[in-house]
Design a protein around this motif. Structure first.
Motif, PDB file in Angstrom:
ATOM      1  N   ILE A  39      11.607  -5.918  -2.084  1.00 55.94           N
ATOM      2  CA  ILE A  39      12.489  -4.927  -1.474  1.00 55.94           C
ATOM      3  C   ILE A  39      12.194  -4.815   0.020  1.00 55.94           C
ATOM      4  CG2 ILE A  39      13.172  -2.498  -1.480  1.00 55.94           C
ATOM      5  CD1 ILE A  39      14.038  -3.913  -3.980  1.00 55.94           C
ATOM      6  N   ARG A  40      13.238  -4.627   0.803  1.00 54.23           N
ATOM      7  CA  ARG A  40      13.084  -4.547   2.254  1.00 54.23           C
ATOM      8  C   ARG A  40      12.262  -3.330   2.662  1.00 54.23           C
ATOM      9  NH1 ARG A  40      16.423  -7.770   5.416  1.00 54.23           N
ATOM     10  NH2 ARG A  40      16.247  -6.230   7.097  1.00 54.23           N
ATOM     11  N   ASP A  41      11.547  -3.456   3.786  1.00 53.60           N
ATOM     12  CA  ASP A  41      10.614  -2.424   4.235  1.00 53.60           C
ATOM     13  C   ASP A  41      11.275  -1.071   4.461  1.00 53.60           C
ATOM     14  OD1 ASP A  41       8.518  -4.168   4.126  1.00 53.60           O
ATOM     15  OD2 ASP A  41       8.514  -4.641   6.260  1.00 53.60           O
ATOM     16  N   ASP A  42      12.474  -1.052   5.049  1.00 57.05           N
ATOM     17  CA  ASP A  42      13.102   0.227   5.376  1.00 57.05           C
ATOM     18  C   ASP A  42      13.415   1.037   4.129  1.00 57.05           C
ATOM     19  OD1 ASP A  42      14.922  -1.745   4.734  1.00 57.05           O
ATOM     20  OD2 ASP A  42      16.519  -0.967   5.996  1.00 57.05           O
ATOM     21  N   LEU A  43      13.768   0.366   3.017  1.00 51.68           N
ATOM     22  CA  LEU A  43      14.026   1.078   1.765  1.00 51.68           C
ATOM     23  C   LEU A  43      12.716   1.588   1.166  1.00 51.68           C
ATOM     24  CD1 LEU A  43      16.781  -1.105   0.032  1.00 51.68           C
ATOM     25  CD2 LEU A  43      17.044   1.131   1.123  1.00 51.68           C
ATOM     26  N   LEU A  44      11.675   0.772   1.223  1.00 47.89           N
ATOM     27  CA  LEU A  44      10.374   1.218   0.708  1.00 47.89           C
ATOM     28  C   LEU A  44       9.880   2.439   1.459  1.00 47.89           C
ATOM     29  CD1 LEU A  44       8.499  -2.195   0.219  1.00 47.89           C
ATOM     30  CD2 LEU A  44       9.572  -0.778  -1.526  1.00 47.89           C
ATOM     31  N   GLU A  45      10.054   2.432   2.791  1.00 51.65           N
ATOM     32  CA  GLU A  45       9.624   3.570   3.595  1.00 51.65           C
ATOM     33  C   GLU A  45      10.444   4.811   3.274  1.00 51.65           C
ATOM     34  OE1 GLU A  45       9.965   2.124   7.550  1.00 51.65           O
ATOM     35  OE2 GLU A  45       8.211   0.792   7.389  1.00 51.65           O
ATOM     36  N   LYS A  46      11.722   4.613   2.991  1.00 51.19           N
ATOM     37  CA  LYS A  46      12.588   5.742   2.610  1.00 51.19           C
ATOM     38  C   LYS A  46      12.098   6.366   1.315  1.00 51.19           C
ATOM     39  CE  LYS A  46      17.268   6.569   0.840  1.00 51.19           C
ATOM     40  NZ  LYS A  46      18.577   5.935   0.537  1.00 51.19           N
ATOM     41  N   TRP A  47      11.730   5.552   0.314  1.00 53.98           N
ATOM     42  CA  TRP A  47      11.296   6.083  -0.975  1.00 53.98           C
ATOM     43  C   TRP A  47       9.865   6.603  -0.932  1.00 53.98           C
ATOM     44  CZ3 TRP A  47      13.452   0.922  -3.055  1.00 53.98           C
ATOM     45  CH2 TRP A  47      14.836   1.020  -3.212  1.00 53.98           C
TER      46      TRP A  47
ATOM     47  N   GLU B  83       0.812  -1.207   0.000  1.00 53.37           N
ATOM     48  CA  GLU B  83       0.000   0.000   0.000  1.00 53.37           C
ATOM     49  C   GLU B  83       0.851   1.265   0.000  1.00 53.37           C
ATOM     50  OE1 GLU B  83      -2.466  -0.393   3.410  1.00 53.37           O
ATOM     51  OE2 GLU B  83      -3.695  -2.004   2.567  1.00 53.37           O
ATOM     52  N   LEU B  84       2.145   1.129   0.208  1.00 53.53           N
ATOM     53  CA  LEU B  84       3.027   2.298   0.243  1.00 53.53           C
ATOM     54  C   LEU B  84       3.049   2.994  -1.112  1.00 53.53           C
ATOM     55  CD1 LEU B  84       6.092   0.937   2.252  1.00 53.53           C
ATOM     56  CD2 LEU B  84       4.559   2.777   2.966  1.00 53.53           C
ATOM     57  N   ASP B  85       2.941   4.313  -1.084  1.00 52.03           N
ATOM     58  CA  ASP B  85       3.042   5.110  -2.310  1.00 52.03           C
ATOM     59  C   ASP B  85       4.481   5.601  -2.431  1.00 52.03           C
ATOM     60  OD1 ASP B  85       2.543   6.587  -4.565  1.00 52.03           O
ATOM     61  OD2 ASP B  85       1.637   8.272  -3.491  1.00 52.03           O
ATOM     62  N   LEU B  86       5.206   5.092  -3.399  1.00 49.03           N
ATOM     63  CA  LEU B  86       6.620   5.449  -3.544  1.00 49.03           C
ATOM     64  C   LEU B  86       6.735   6.804  -4.240  1.00 49.03           C
ATOM     65  CD1 LEU B  86       8.141   1.994  -4.537  1.00 49.03           C
ATOM     66  CD2 LEU B  86       7.718   2.964  -2.271  1.00 49.03           C
ATOM     67  N   ILE B  87       7.102   7.826  -3.468  1.00 51.06           N
ATOM     68  CA  ILE B  87       7.203   9.190  -3.990  1.00 51.06           C
ATOM     69  C   ILE B  87       8.468   9.370  -4.814  1.00 51.06           C
ATOM     70  CG2 ILE B  87       7.201  11.641  -3.382  1.00 51.06           C
ATOM     71  CD1 ILE B  87       4.643  10.144  -2.658  1.00 51.06           C
ATOM     72  N   THR B  88       9.565   8.785  -4.341  1.00 54.15           N
ATOM     73  CA  THR B  88      10.855   8.933  -5.027  1.00 54.15           C
ATOM     74  C   THR B  88      11.449   7.562  -5.322  1.00 54.15           C
ATOM     75  OG1 THR B  88      11.964   9.125  -2.874  1.00 54.15           O
ATOM     76  CG2 THR B  88      11.350  11.179  -3.997  1.00 54.15           C
ATOM     77  N   PRO B  89      10.836   6.775  -6.196  1.00 50.30           N
ATOM     78  CA  PRO B  89      11.365   5.440  -6.509  1.00 50.30           C
ATOM     79  C   PRO B  89      12.707   5.558  -7.242  1.00 50.30           C
ATOM     80  CG  PRO B  89       9.667   6.042  -8.077  1.00 50.30           C
ATOM     81  CD  PRO B  89       9.666   7.124  -7.032  1.00 50.30           C
TER      82      PRO B  89
END
Length: 264
Positions: free
Chosen positions: A254-262, A5-11
């Motif tokens: 992809i690991r959660d911490d990277l997804l949250e960063k993007w 459900e994460l919206d990746l703003i800066t993939p």
């Protein structure tokens, strides 16, 4: 929030490609394609030539393979033409059975997002079909929809296990050995309403930047499917399905911490 459900703003996207493949338009020779360039020339002033891409169809079940035959090609080559934008960040590719639109990251430019690029692709493709109709060159019979996403994930000292989930293991329990590089190719079938309609091809490897020699992870998705129907709206729905498949595949590996960063 769940990872899907994460919206990746800066993939970490560096390139996307929208492609529609259709039955070969034999009348669309090099002369007409040069004439078509005038329709796009204001925004795509640069032209280059490349070899044609092969006609790809995703098939299922028992596939009959043709016996190789020696053939002599006497036809005049019909190259794939590139119409390139002023900033070289957008490209229209054209051959007798494909119409492709690419976005490429330049410098610190931001990814324009899928809906915007899809809308731009539709505009260019509509102009293309209008040209075909005006010149009596036929109407594209679309037989394959394809999306490509290329990501460059900065390694920044991260091991493969710190980037990808459940895909790459250390491959050894010997403490003196350390995984330095790897290459992985995956192929998955895409189903819709219980039917196989296409495949997604995933490539993961390590690479180095030419400018700095820094290491990064190269992650490429190519999703290809038979259109859900014969109308343009069906084709666009297929494109949406492929985009969703790629996004879910990316987030799942992809690991959660990277997804949250993007996503920030």
């Amino acid at each position: 929030m769940k990872r899907l459900e994460l919206d990746l703003i800066t993939p970490p996207l560096v390139e996307t490609s929208f492609s529609l493949q259709f039955s070969r338009l034999e009348s669309l020779h090099t002369g007409f394609r040069g004439l078509l360039w005038s329709e796009y020339r204001q925004d795509f002033p640069i032209v280059k030539r490349h070899h044609e891409l092969s006609h790809e169809i995703e098939k299922f079940g028992i596939i009959q393979r043709d016996t190789p035959q020696l053939r002599f090609n006497t036809d005049v080559p019909n190259p794939r033409l590139y119409f390139i934008s002023h900033k070289s960040d957008k490209v229209i590719q054209l051959q007798q059975d494909r119409f492709i639109f690419n976005w490429l990251k330049k410098g610190n430019s931001e990814y324009p997002r899928f809906p915007k690029l899809k809308e731009e692709y539709l505009e260019h493709y509509t102009n293309f079909t209008k040209f075909l109709k005006r010149e009596s060159l036929g109407e594209p019979e679309i037989d394959q929809v394809e999306l490509t996403y290329v990501n460059h994930i900065d390694a920044d000292g991260l091991s493969a296990q710190e980037v990808f989930v459940g895909i790459v293991e250390k491959h050894t329990k010997i403490e003196s050995l350390e995984l330095e590089s790897f290459a992985l190719n995956l192929k998955h079938i895409i189903s819709h309403n219980g039917e196989h309609i296409g495949r997604i091809y995933t490539t993961i490897s390590t690479a180095q930047k030419e400018s700095s020699c820094d290491t990064y992870y190269y992650l490429k998705f190519v999703a290809r499917a038979n259109p859900l129907g014969s109308s343009l709206s069906d084709v666009l729905l297929t494109m949406d399905l492929l985009s969703s498949t790629i996004n879910h595949s990316f987030k799942a590996m992809i690991r959660d911490d990277l997804l949250e960063k993007w996503s920030r």
